[in-house]
Design an enzyme around this catalytic site. Structure first.
Site, PDB file in Angstrom:
ATOM      1  CG  ASN A 188      21.975 -27.736   4.154  1.00  0.00           C
ATOM      2  OD1 ASN A 188      22.772 -27.067   4.799  1.00  0.00           O
ATOM      3  ND2 ASN A 188      21.621 -28.954   4.510  1.00  0.00           N
ATOM      4  CG  HIS A 228      26.198 -37.882   5.257  1.00  0.00           C
ATOM      5  ND1 HIS A 228      25.141 -38.760   5.167  1.00  0.00           N
ATOM      6  CD2 HIS A 228      25.675 -36.700   5.689  1.00  0.00           C
ATOM      7  CE1 HIS A 228      24.029 -38.144   5.524  1.00  0.00           C
ATOM      8  NE2 HIS A 228      24.320 -36.908   5.848  1.00  0.00           N
ATOM      9  CD  GLU A 266      30.433 -35.719   3.700  1.00  0.00           C
ATOM     10  OE1 GLU A 266      29.798 -34.678   3.412  1.00  0.00           O
ATOM     11  OE2 GLU A 266      30.459 -36.204   4.849  1.00  0.00           O
ATOM     12  CB  SER A 279      27.620 -32.405   5.901  1.00  0.00           C
ATOM     13  OG  SER A 279      27.903 -33.473   6.789  1.00  0.00           O
ATOM     14  CG  ASP A 299      27.869 -37.401  -0.604  1.00  0.00           C
ATOM     15  OD1 ASP A 299      27.436 -36.440  -1.270  1.00  0.00           O
ATOM     16  OD2 ASP A 299      27.251 -37.869   0.368  1.00  0.00           O
ATOM     17  CG  HIS A 321      27.221 -30.142   1.921  1.00  0.00           C
ATOM     18  ND1 HIS A 321      26.149 -29.467   2.440  1.00  0.00           N
ATOM     19  CD2 HIS A 321      27.170 -31.399   2.431  1.00  0.00           C
ATOM     20  CE1 HIS A 321      25.469 -30.272   3.244  1.00  0.00           C
ATOM     21  NE2 HIS A 321      26.068 -31.450   3.250  1.00  0.00           N
ATOM     22  CE  LYS A 350      22.593 -31.408   1.644  1.00  0.00           C
ATOM     23  NZ  LYS A 350      22.059 -32.797   1.594  1.00  0.00           N
TER      24      LYS A 350
END
Length: 383
Positions: free
Chosen positions: A47, A133, A176, A180, A205, A208, A237
């Site tokens: 990541n 997540h 998110e 992910s 969140d 990523h 990440k």
């Protein structure tokens, strides 16, 4: 059934389902190459999207911080663990992302758990995207609030839940920014519009997305013109290190400092780590070259994957899952790639929904065009 019988039964079931997880020690798995003993693999599972874990400036900042502050923080931030290095990083993050306050956490998992458990009470509702997540879903499940999950990336499904009567409590909408396991992006602008109309708070969140997209790498929310009530960014990440931060308003930050047990009762991240993260933030803000290289790699890989028989998700992120379906087949493909000198992880339930086992291919700015060509060549002959 005894404790040991229960454990043995569950482990045996995981093996029968081809869902058993194992760890394999390596000599460095965060760069373009992963080394394990005498073997070296092209790494398509990291990541470390911008390659900053091996950036000379980030490493030097950590070393300098360790010489000044020592190896550890010495305690909770409420005792002795909060240094001028932590304070400087928090202020830089707040200025960068346009919030009054930022609070550092030891991990993204801890940040998500702290927010949900500290803020919610009995009678509240948490409305979460179904593919959020595990840290978010677990926190919501263990909280006193009622958890309802809406269909992945479907604002109309959220709207339906928001319209249902509540118990007079508050509502927290959770998603998110970039997911992910699928790598696709949430429709944040619409989710925010619906949340605000219902008097709910939106929590995003962006583990990523931060560093990878948006002006100066400010992430998914910035790219979509959204400023959520609660923004979680993580540092494992694109930042290339570890840890996390929560961005919020001043009163919310003060509330968390009083009631977030993950802040009060956990040892703070080392000050040297905060120094490294400040250096990583500087590089991210100036990192258009790294983001451009990553986008070139994403376009090249997707162009090649479209010719293969497996399904691609709608992802323009560094996460490019190849949906295989069957657990055993996903493991077989991962092993075939491993034999050809490429490290690609097979993701299976319960990490992903049943029937959607996949190769989770991740790209970084450090990958070269020939690396991607090599991966595609092996996959073409693996069907």
């Amino acid at each position: 059934m005894s404790w040991q019988q229960r454990i043995s039964h569950e482990l045996a079931q995981r093996r029968r389902d081809d869902a058993y997880r194992t760890r394999q020690a390596n000599d460095g798995g965060n760069g373009r190459w992963l080394t394990q003993g005498e073997r070296r693999y092209l790494n398509f599972s990291s990541n470390d999207y911008l390659g900053l874990s091996r950036d000379a400036g980030v490493i030097a900042a950590w070393r300098q911080g360790a010489r000044r502050y020592g190896a550890g923080s010495g305690g909770s931030g409420h005792v002795t663990g909060y240094s001028v290095a932590h304070a400087a990083l928090e202020q830089a993050l707040a200025d960068w992302l346009g919030y009054p306050r930022a609070l550092l956490f030891i991990s993204g998992y801890a940040a998500n758990q702290a927010l949900v458990t500290a803020l919610t009470r009995a009678g509240d509702r948490i409305l979460a995207d179904k593919l959020s997540h595990a840290s978010l879903i677990e926190a919501a499940t263990l909280s006193p609030a009622v958890l309802r999950r809406f269909v992945h990336n479907q604002p109309s499904a959220l709207e339906t839940l928001l319209a249902k009567p509540d118990d007079g409590g508050e509502t927290l909408v959770v998603t998110e920014g970039v997911f992910s396991m699928d790598g696709d992006s949430a429709p944040l602008a619409e989710l925010q519009r619906l949340s605000r109309a219902a008097g709910a708070w939106l929590m995003v969140d962006d583990a990523h997305g931060i560093g990878v997209c948006g002006e100066q790498g400010r992430g998914s929310c910035w790219r979509q013109g959204v400023r959520p009530d609660l923004l979680v960014v993580t540092f494992g990440k694109a930042f290339g290190v570890s840890g996390a931060a929560v961005l919020c308003e001043q009163p919310t930050a003060e509330y968390l400092l009083q009631f977030a047990r993950h802040l009060i009762y956990s040892t703070a991240m080392p000050a040297a780590q905060a120094c490294a993260l400040s250096a990583a933030l500087t590089r991210i803000r100036q990192g258009d070259d790294l983001r451009a290289a990553l986008q070139r790699n994403i376009r090249q890989l997707r162009a090649g994957l479209r010719a293969l028989p497996w399904r691609l998700t709608d992802s323009d992120s560094a996460i490019q899952p190849l949906i295989v379906g069957d657990n055993g087949r996903a493991l077989e493909l991962a092993q075939r790639l491993r034999a050809a000198g490429m490290w690609v992880s097979a993701m299976r339930p319960p990490t992903v929904p049943p029937g959607s086992a996949r190769l989770r291919i991740t790209l970084t700015a450090a990958h070269q065009p020939e690396d991607i060509d090599r991966l595609l060549e092996v996959l073409r002959h693996a069907d």
